[in-house]
Motif scaffolding. Structure first.
Motif, PDB file in Angstrom:
ATOM      1  N   PHE A  14      20.964 134.339  28.610  1.00 46.46           N
ATOM      2  CA  PHE A  14      21.113 133.224  29.533  1.00 46.46           C
ATOM      3  C   PHE A  14      22.520 132.649  29.439  1.00 46.46           C
ATOM      4  CE2 PHE A  14      19.937 129.593  31.936  1.00 46.46           C
ATOM      5  CZ  PHE A  14      20.482 128.491  31.311  1.00 46.46           C
ATOM      6  N   LEU A  15      22.999 132.483  28.216  1.00 45.82           N
ATOM      7  CA  LEU A  15      24.339 131.939  28.050  1.00 45.82           C
ATOM      8  C   LEU A  15      25.395 132.888  28.592  1.00 45.82           C
ATOM      9  CD1 LEU A  15      24.167 130.301  24.522  1.00 45.82           C
ATOM     10  CD2 LEU A  15      24.498 129.148  26.695  1.00 45.82           C
ATOM     11  N   ASN A  16      25.182 134.168  28.361  1.00 40.84           N
ATOM     12  CA  ASN A  16      26.137 135.138  28.887  1.00 40.84           C
ATOM     13  C   ASN A  16      26.184 135.106  30.395  1.00 40.84           C
ATOM     14  OD1 ASN A  16      27.475 136.398  26.745  1.00 40.84           O
ATOM     15  ND2 ASN A  16      25.629 137.526  26.209  1.00 40.84           N
ATOM     16  N   GLN A  17      25.014 134.989  31.016  1.00 40.92           N
ATOM     17  CA  GLN A  17      24.993 134.887  32.473  1.00 40.92           C
ATOM     18  C   GLN A  17      25.663 133.598  32.921  1.00 40.92           C
ATOM     19  OE1 GLN A  17      24.704 137.387  34.088  1.00 40.92           O
ATOM     20  NE2 GLN A  17      22.646 138.073  34.509  1.00 40.92           N
ATOM     21  N   LEU A  18      25.537 132.553  32.118  1.00 34.28           N
ATOM     22  CA  LEU A  18      26.199 131.292  32.437  1.00 34.28           C
ATOM     23  C   LEU A  18      27.711 131.484  32.436  1.00 34.28           C
ATOM     24  CD1 LEU A  18      25.487 128.369  33.048  1.00 34.28           C
ATOM     25  CD2 LEU A  18      25.803 127.844  30.635  1.00 34.28           C
ATOM     26  N   GLU A  52      24.253 131.548  41.597  1.00 34.38           N
ATOM     27  CA  GLU A  52      24.093 132.967  41.906  1.00 34.38           C
ATOM     28  C   GLU A  52      23.767 133.771  40.677  1.00 34.38           C
ATOM     29  OE1 GLU A  52      27.088 134.196  45.449  1.00 34.38           O
ATOM     30  OE2 GLU A  52      27.184 135.345  43.593  1.00 34.38           O
ATOM     31  N   ASN A  53      24.581 133.616  39.637  1.00 31.00           N
ATOM     32  CA  ASN A  53      24.381 134.450  38.456  1.00 31.00           C
ATOM     33  C   ASN A  53      23.100 134.127  37.718  1.00 31.00           C
ATOM     34  OD1 ASN A  53      26.664 136.441  37.717  1.00 31.00           O
ATOM     35  ND2 ASN A  53      27.679 134.689  38.631  1.00 31.00           N
ATOM     36  N   ILE A  72      24.352 145.228  35.171  1.00 26.61           N
ATOM     37  CA  ILE A  72      24.681 145.840  33.886  1.00 26.61           C
ATOM     38  C   ILE A  72      24.216 144.934  32.756  1.00 26.61           C
ATOM     39  CG2 ILE A  72      26.586 146.454  32.375  1.00 26.61           C
ATOM     40  CD1 ILE A  72      26.185 148.515  34.437  1.00 26.61           C
ATOM     41  N   THR A  73      24.472 143.639  32.915  1.00 30.37           N
ATOM     42  CA  THR A  73      24.043 142.721  31.869  1.00 30.37           C
ATOM     43  C   THR A  73      22.538 142.819  31.653  1.00 30.37           C
ATOM     44  OG1 THR A  73      25.740 141.245  32.724  1.00 30.37           O
ATOM     45  CG2 THR A  73      24.275 140.368  31.046  1.00 30.37           C
ATOM     46  N   LYS A  74      21.816 142.902  32.762  1.00 27.77           N
ATOM     47  CA  LYS A  74      20.360 142.995  32.655  1.00 27.77           C
ATOM     48  C   LYS A  74      19.931 144.298  32.018  1.00 27.77           C
ATOM     49  CE  LYS A  74      17.238 140.903  35.790  1.00 27.77           C
ATOM     50  NZ  LYS A  74      16.652 140.845  37.108  1.00 27.77           N
TER      51      LYS A  74
END
Lengths: 296, 380, 335
Positions: free
Chosen positions: A4-8, A257-258, B213-215
């Motif tokens: 979650f943090l990485n997507q943030l 979005e992310n 990719i992250t997923k």
């Protein structure tokens, strides 16, 4: 949690680019007073300008950024002459349709010259990732690329603010964006100032364009229309003309979005941007800006 | 009076000569319709079709034609767009002079055209449609690519389980007819083999793969499998590299594509399945490859080779009709029953109208494709 | 030109019958079958452009999302005919009604918006519809779309042949023109035109602008849905990417070039753009360059389009001009 943090972080970085885009867009709408549909293509020209620098001069980020700004700036002059200058006093839909035509024109001309394929944009910034521990067992991955992008956006935003507040030209731009007739009466050359504002906004778009190409490791001719939408969506938050709020809007869209992709899948990416936009328009179409000119 | 009559006679004679078919080189020309994506996402493959077909036609006509008939193909650009493909297919079908259609490239377009060719009763012979349910849609639908219920299970059993020996796999695939067919057949076999599979899909014109990719990286799989053809394949693998993800790259779809190799950050990391390979030891293939490369400007994959074979299939079908009239139906019937050795291998159609192929595993070394495991690997 | 108009007005009914008869002969008179398909496209897009013209040309709202309503009509036909075998002729009005309903929904947020905001919302709605079409696999087939859509039953003819399908498009086109002419001449049409010319003045004269604007969207969407329903069997395979914003812009180009605010404008536009599309197919991307130049040229030279409403705000109002006849200065008269 880490995911979650990485997507943030992904969202913040992408949001930074969107913020840059939104700032450029707001400058155009604020100063010229007319909305554009051609912003995506302007970003594209900037991206291609920089791409060709990479091809012919080599991997040199500062020169490429300059080239991106310059290409879009020059295109801005053409857009201005074709779609805005003549229609200052005409019904708004006419310049709008003109910019739609212009965007079609540029998109297809570039496709003819460049080809419809997606080309890779590799090795511009070293592929380094820093693993930053945040306490406990949690750490996030921060790519060098993301750091560079975010710093760049902040620098550009600060530069623009200084320009608007401390230079003659900048003050003239602000005057024109508030009230064209009054500015004219104050001795400002409204037409030239409006053009300058348009071109600066386009230049910023060009930089955002090459940043996007670097971020996605590829450049093509077909994806830019979507970015036009996002630039608009982001600047709606700022009532289309307020720079700070537009930047915030861009950041929000990037994050939404992310994070949205985290929950669902990448196919819905545009739905989030549009959803955000429509909700904003329904709740508060004038955005959260302090009241400025809003002649759309 | 006499003069007048003789003048009249001469005129009538002259007129009748223009009406009669003039056979200079034999029996005349047979027209074929060609559907290929000359522009758009799959332009590389479409151009390959065009060159492959032309090479075959030039050879056939130089050798006296198909049973005396000269062949001619009118290639239309379908832009990788299904509606354009259907419009072109209808135009060909309505033209009584066109006796068969070769193409299109994507399974989706071929399937969409299936009802058109069925109603008009004209053969659609695709070099590359590989969705297992395509050929069965009509007796007039044919394809020589091989089927995804052959290639995808091969990927699971021989590439992943046997060759790489892995357990956890992340699949990223294009959301299309073909992509779905690949994945479903793959998953069915993967479940039998006991592989753990995650799936992410994307729309065919997607350019931003970083979130996918992250997923995909989340479950820490051993292998990243991409099911697609064209630029997306390299874009995805590059995005994986950029994210600092150290994982094996496997692709189903692009074959031994030059374009893919040239655009990869880490080309030596990739493995593909392919029904075909241009073996440098094989003289005939090497000659063909060189000729193709000089005509097209890029090196061939299996796809243009299949196109070349489809033209020869038509020639063989016409020859098998023998002395009978060459009609759309006759071509269909002859095609269904024939057997031919093409450059891509032996071709004999199953009742549905497609063929089963064997596959091999190919990899990259020093920027060049090579065979890692050949057709015999399945027997080891 | 005016002589022709005089003659036309005098013998209107006869002229229409002759025109209709000529149109009926067209598919049998054309030498190549592929030309018949072009003729079908011209008729189809004429009605689709006409439906957009209702919104853009008669109420002054710049809608950019016609592709969305078109998609609703197409998918209604695609899904309901392949899953439940419902007849085409029943689905025609049903598709229109569904699209009108969606048009109503889209109009709601736009009522308080003007100009670009309204346009962006319509664009956003169109994209959302497309994305739903692309992902709602059980109903729309997702990325695979819907295939083998059954051809309509029409007196036992082979409707899969373009020369018979032509009459379906002709039928729809004629009904569209007939009904729309009536609507435009009614109170509703006058309300729309008054909103287009000066919304505030209209309001002050008691016109319920919100109601009529919404009605306008619904009417335009209805016909887009009907055309969509006819489109689906014609192409026999529908899939989300056929309803992108580019499709919407194509239709927009037709009314920009052909003319807004008149009934004949969209027909002119459809003919020009379709013929250019087909005959210039070999030019590929240069085609779009030509449209783009045409659009920009139109905005510069004649903003209302070739056959558009000259005596309306669509003609540009106060673009700087030295001498100008009074008629072009945004006066409100019939379109």
């Amino acid at each position: 949690m880490e995911y979650f943090l990485n997507q943030l972080v992904n969202g913040l970085c992408q949001g930074a680019i969107y913020a840059l885009m939104a700032i450029g867009y707001s400058v155009i709408v604020g100063v010229v007073g007319m909305v554009t549909f051609a912003y995506g293509e302007i970003m594209m020209i900037g991206a291609f300008g920089a791409y060709y620098v990479f091809q012919f001069v080599g991997i040199n980020l500062p020169i490429a950024l300059l080239a991106a700004f310059a290409s879009s700036f020059l295109l801005g002059i053409i857009v201005y002459k074709l779609c805005y200058e003549r229609f200052f006093n005409a019904p708004r839909h006419i310049s709008l349709l003109c910019t739609i035509g212009f965007s079609m024109l540029i998109k297809n001309l570039v496709q003819i010259v460049f080809g419809p394929e997606t080309k890779p944009v590799l090795n511009i910034i070293d592929n380094r990732t820093f693993n930053i521990p945040l306490g406990g067992a949690i750490s996030i991955d921060l790519k060098l690329l993301q750091i560079v992008v975010m710093i760049l956006v902040v620098v550009l935003a600060v530069t623009l603010t200084l320009f608007f507040n401390r230079t003659r030209a900048g003050v003239a731009l602000r005057a024109v964006s508030q009230n064209k007739d009054a500015a004219y009466l104050m001795g400002i050359n409204v037409k030239r100032t409006a053009m300058l504002g348009n071109c600066i906004g386009c230049g910023f778009g060009g930089i955002a364009g090459i940043l996007l190409a670097i971020y996605y490791y590829s450049i093509s001719t077909t994806t830019w229309g979507g970015f036009s939408m996002k630039a608009f969506a982001a600047s709606v938050l700022g009532g289309l003309v307020d720079l700070r709020m537009s930047a915030l809007g861009g950041l929000c869209i990037g994050i939404v979005e992310n994070l949205g992709i985290t929950i669902s899948s990448a196919t819905f990416r545009d739905v989030f941007a549009f959803g955000f936009l429509i909700i904003m328009l329904v709740l508060r179409p004038q955005g959260f800006a302090s009241k400025k000119g809003n002649r759309v | 009076m006499k003069k007048f009559v003789s003048l009249l006679l001469v005129m009538v004679l002259a007129l009748s000569l223009t009406v009669l078919p003039v056979s200079v080189q034999g029996k005349g020309v047979i027209k074929l319709g060609g559907l290929a994506p000359l522009t758009g996402n799959y332009a590389e493959y479409g151009k390959g079709f065009q060159v492959g077909w032309q090479m075959a036609i030039d050879e056939i006509n130089a050798g006296g034609g198909a049973n005396g008939y000269m062949l001619e193909i009118d290639v239309k650009d379908t832009q990788g767009d299904t509606v354009v493909s259907s419009t072109m297919a209808t135009a060909f079908a309505e033209d009584d002079d066109v006796l068969a259609i070769l193409g299109d490239f994507t399974s989706g377009s071929c399937k969409a055209n299936a009802s058109i060719v069925d109603r008009y009763g004209i053969v659609q012979l695709s070099p590359t449609a590989s969705a297992p349910d395509y050929a069965g849609m009509s007796p007039f639908c044919f394809s020589i690519m091989g089927r995804q219920d052959g290639e995808a299970p091969y990927l699971a059993t021989y590439v992943l389980k046997k060759y790489l020996g892995v357990d956890k796999v992340a699949v990223i695939r294009v959301d299309s007819d073909w992509g779905l067919a690949c994945f479903e057949n793959f998953k069915a076999q993967a479940d039998i083999e006991g592989l753990e599979v995650t799936e992410e899909k994307y729309k065919s014109d997607e350019t931003d793969f970083s979130s996918i990719i992250t997923k995909a990286k989340l479950g820490d799989p051993d292998v990243l499998v991409v099911m697609d053809q064209g630029a997306a394949v390299s874009a995805i693998f590059n995005a994986a590299d950029a994210a600092g993800w150290d994982v094996k790259h496997v692709a189903l779809g692009p074959g031994t594509s030059e374009q893919v190799v040239s655009q990869l950050m880490t080309p030596d990391n990739i493995i593909v399945t392919s029904p075909f390979f241009f073996d440098p030891e094989n003289e005939e293939l090497t000659k063909w490859k060189e000729e193709f490369t000089s005509k097209a400007g890029f090196e061939p994959t299996v796809h243009p080779a299949c196109a070349y074979d489809t033209m020869y299939l038509i020639k063989t079908a016409i020859e098998n009709i023998g002395d009978g009239k060459v009609t759309r139906d006759a071509i269909r019937a002859a095609l269904q029953d024939l057997e031919m050795q093409g450059i891509t291998g032996r071709i004999k159609f199953e009742p549905a109208g497609d063929i089963q192929r064997d596959y091999m595993i190919c990899g990259v070394e020093g920027g060049e494709w090579l065979v890692l495991k050949g057709f015999d690997y399945v027997n080891e | 030109m005016s002589k022709v108009k005089e003659l036309f007005n005098k013998y209107q009914v006869l002229a229409y019958i002759v025109l209709l008869a000529l149109l009926c002969v067209v598919p049998f008179a054309l030498p190549k079958a592929v030309y018949v398909r072009y003729a079908c496209n011209i008729l189809m897009y004429a009605t689709l452009a006409g439906s957009l013209n209702i919104i853009n040309g008669y109420s002054g709202q710049t809608c950019l999302g016609q592709a969305g309503f078109f998609a609703i009509g197409a998918y209604t036909m695609g899904a309901l005919s392949t899953k439940f075998g419902i007849s085409f002729w029943l689905l025609l009005p049903l598709a229109g009604i569904l699209a009108a309903f969606v048009g109503f929904l889209v109009s709601l947020p736009t009522l308080k918006l003007k100009g670009i905001y309204l346009s962006i919302v319509t664009l956003g709605a169109s994209e959302i519809i497309r994305i739903i079409a692309q992902t709602w696999t059980p109903v729309t087939g997702g990325a695979m779309g819907i295939k083998q859509i059954p051809y309509p039953e029409m007196f036992g003819l082979d409707t899969f042949r373009p020369k018979y399908y032509y009459f379906i498009f002709l039928f729809i086109g004629v009904i569209f023109l007939f009904v729309t002419k009536r609507v435009l001449q009614s109170r509703v049409g006058r309300a729309w035109i008054s909103i287009r010319e000066d919304e505030i003045a209209a309001k002050s004269l008691g016109v319920q602008t919100s109601f009529y604007k919404s009605l306008n969207f619904m009417y335009g969407a209805f016909w887009a849905g009907v055309v969509g329903c006819a489109y689906a069997p014609f192409v026999n395979y529908i899939e989300a990417s056929q309803f992108s914003t580019d499709t919407g812009f194509n239709v927009l180009a037709m009314i920009v070039i052909g003319g807004q605010g008149t009934l004949i404008g969209p027909i002119v536009g459809s003919t020009i753009v379709t013929l250019l599309t087909e005959s210039l197919r070999f030019l590929e991307s240069w085609r779009y360059v030509i449209y783009a130049v045409l659009i920009i040229a139109m905005m510069w030279l004649r903003p209302q389009g070739i056959a558009g409403a000259s005596r309306s705000i669509l003609a540009g109002g106060k673009i700087k001009r030295k001498k100008q006849a009074a008629g072009a200065e945004g006066g409100a008269t019939n379109g």
